[in-house]
Design an enzyme around this catalytic site. Sequence first.
Site, PDB file in Angstrom:
ATOM      1  CG  ASP A 310      45.934  71.817  10.828  1.00 39.46           C
ATOM      2  OD1 ASP A 310      44.885  71.823  10.958  1.00 39.46           O
ATOM      3  OD2 ASP A 310      46.778  73.044  10.565  1.00 39.46           O
ATOM      4  CG  ASP A 502      49.848  76.000  12.020  1.00 38.25           C
ATOM      5  OD1 ASP A 502      48.860  75.475  11.781  1.00 38.25           O
ATOM      6  OD2 ASP A 502      49.752  77.168  11.538  1.00 38.25           O
TER       7      ASP A 502
END
Length: 627
Positions: A310, A502
């Site tokens: 990400d 996250d």
Amino acid sequence: MAWSLRNIRRYPVVAATVLVGVIGLLLWAGGWAAGVQWLFSGFALVVAAVQAVGMVKDIMRGHWGLDILAVTAIVATVLVGEYVAGLVIVLMLSGGEALEDYANRRAKRELDALLTRSPQRAHRVDGDRIVEVDVAMVAVGDVLLVRPSEIVPVDGELVSAETALDESSITGESVPVEKIAGDEVMSGSVNGQLAVEIRATATAEASQYQRIVVLVRQAAESKAPVVRLADRYAVPFTLFSLALAGLAWLLSGDPVRFAEVLVLATPCPLLIAAPVAFIGGMSRAARNGVVVKGGGVLEQLARARTVVFDKTGTLTKGSPTLVEVRTEPGFDENELLGMVASAEQYSSHVLATSLIAAAHERGILLSEAGWARESATNGVVARIGGREVVVGKFAFVAQHAPNAARTGIESGQLAIYVAVDGRFAGALLASDRVRDNAASTIDRLGALGVRNTMMLTGDAQATADHIATELGITRVRAECLPADKVAEIAAIGERPVIMVGDGVNDAPVLAAADVGIAMGAKGSTAASESADAVIMLDDISRTVRAVSIGQDTMRIALQSIWLGIVLSVALMIVAAFGLIPATAGAAIQELVDLATILNALRAIGQRRDIARFTRVDRPEAVTAAVG
């Protein structure tokens, strides 16, 4: 005495075997040799029968294990009259379980330490009194006293002037960390030699240490893929052993040879080596700030070929920082930043903290607002020093200042526009900076064999391309919804795939990847719960440690298995020529078990961690040591 009784209850078969052996010695000393044979043979057959019941159940479930060798060896020794060897094999099998249990306890030392050190009590400051309360009763905002050498009970910020904290149980950092007033302190760290006060910023349940404890408990309760790994060798090893034993019997014409070979083919090395190595690897990962939820995760990490990241909060810091202040005529940079930061004190936007910090770095004093109101997702309006200050998106500011004009920005940047008293005052440019160690992390993963890299992000394509080019990431998919990320992961051909993220929106893709790794220090609970491994620090380079530890663990597990196989096969060949009696062979096989256990314990790897990770992650420490 208590220790002895506890171990007798824990290992009843070992205790019973020793008792039978002592009784047999007494009978032999009394001249009743026939009684010894009946006692040893009967006891060995009872144990073999119990083992056989479990073996048959496993076979009916389609699981062919190694215990068929143990049962066959016990029965064979009894049938050929080698009843002493039969009892030794029983002792070896039951003793192997005891050795495995000891090794597991040794290997889980770091995991258990996290659970047993969990803070239970806190000292709350109530006026002039210090009240001891259960840690679960601590509320956000409570001021707590932490005495010298005590564990910090909850996450907080330091109220006292300074202290030094031992964060080794959380971060793996062996050097005490200096803290000053206002710094964050993590629960689970150990206070230094000064009593200090902290202000709780999280409850015990939401604190860093308790989150680690929950994850570690899940990891400790998960079962490593011991059966899968050992059973890859179970059938061929069993067939080879039975064939060699049968050939020795056929060529010698002596059925004792069959028993002598099988005694040395008992499967303890295969059954013990794998679990000890995997638990040692999980323990080592926890000590390095990565909670691994099972041995299967280590196996997947060891074989990983693709890593997907990400962007925001993973490859980047997740908190944009000020890079430029562009003012209109009549406004000074520091003046404009001071007004903006003063207004942002009343905003909940992620940029507010960054702009306030930038003002503090320049030594700008902030003012209190006469009034302030925030428009969700648009900006904030505040009365600062008698002037109306509007901060936010261009369209929002343009409503208050018709002369507002868009400013040019580079890829990866964003602009915050400002109006003062209905007049366009300028723009502040911010950029979400790439983590300092992101590029080195990708390079080091490539060196470990994880050479395929990809970025999945919901951000704009231009911003994603800019970050990917800077880091050398080969594939990019931007403007992704969570479902798009899951589809992209499923389409990757180079597997296993590691996904590192996250946020809450990363939870589905973390669960869909072969190995989902969550940045748990500041990431969401949903991401941590759906991931297979959780990095408990805000440090992406721990991904490298996780892969390296997985590879080390698998290598050591396989080395230990092959060590047991090679030693057993060599001894079986010698026994096939009648050079190793059955009783001696059973005793020698115990030494083979011990050798495989000791080798598997290398997976704990503390010395290798000090040598490898200190050299890679903290080169300045090595430079200082050399100097």
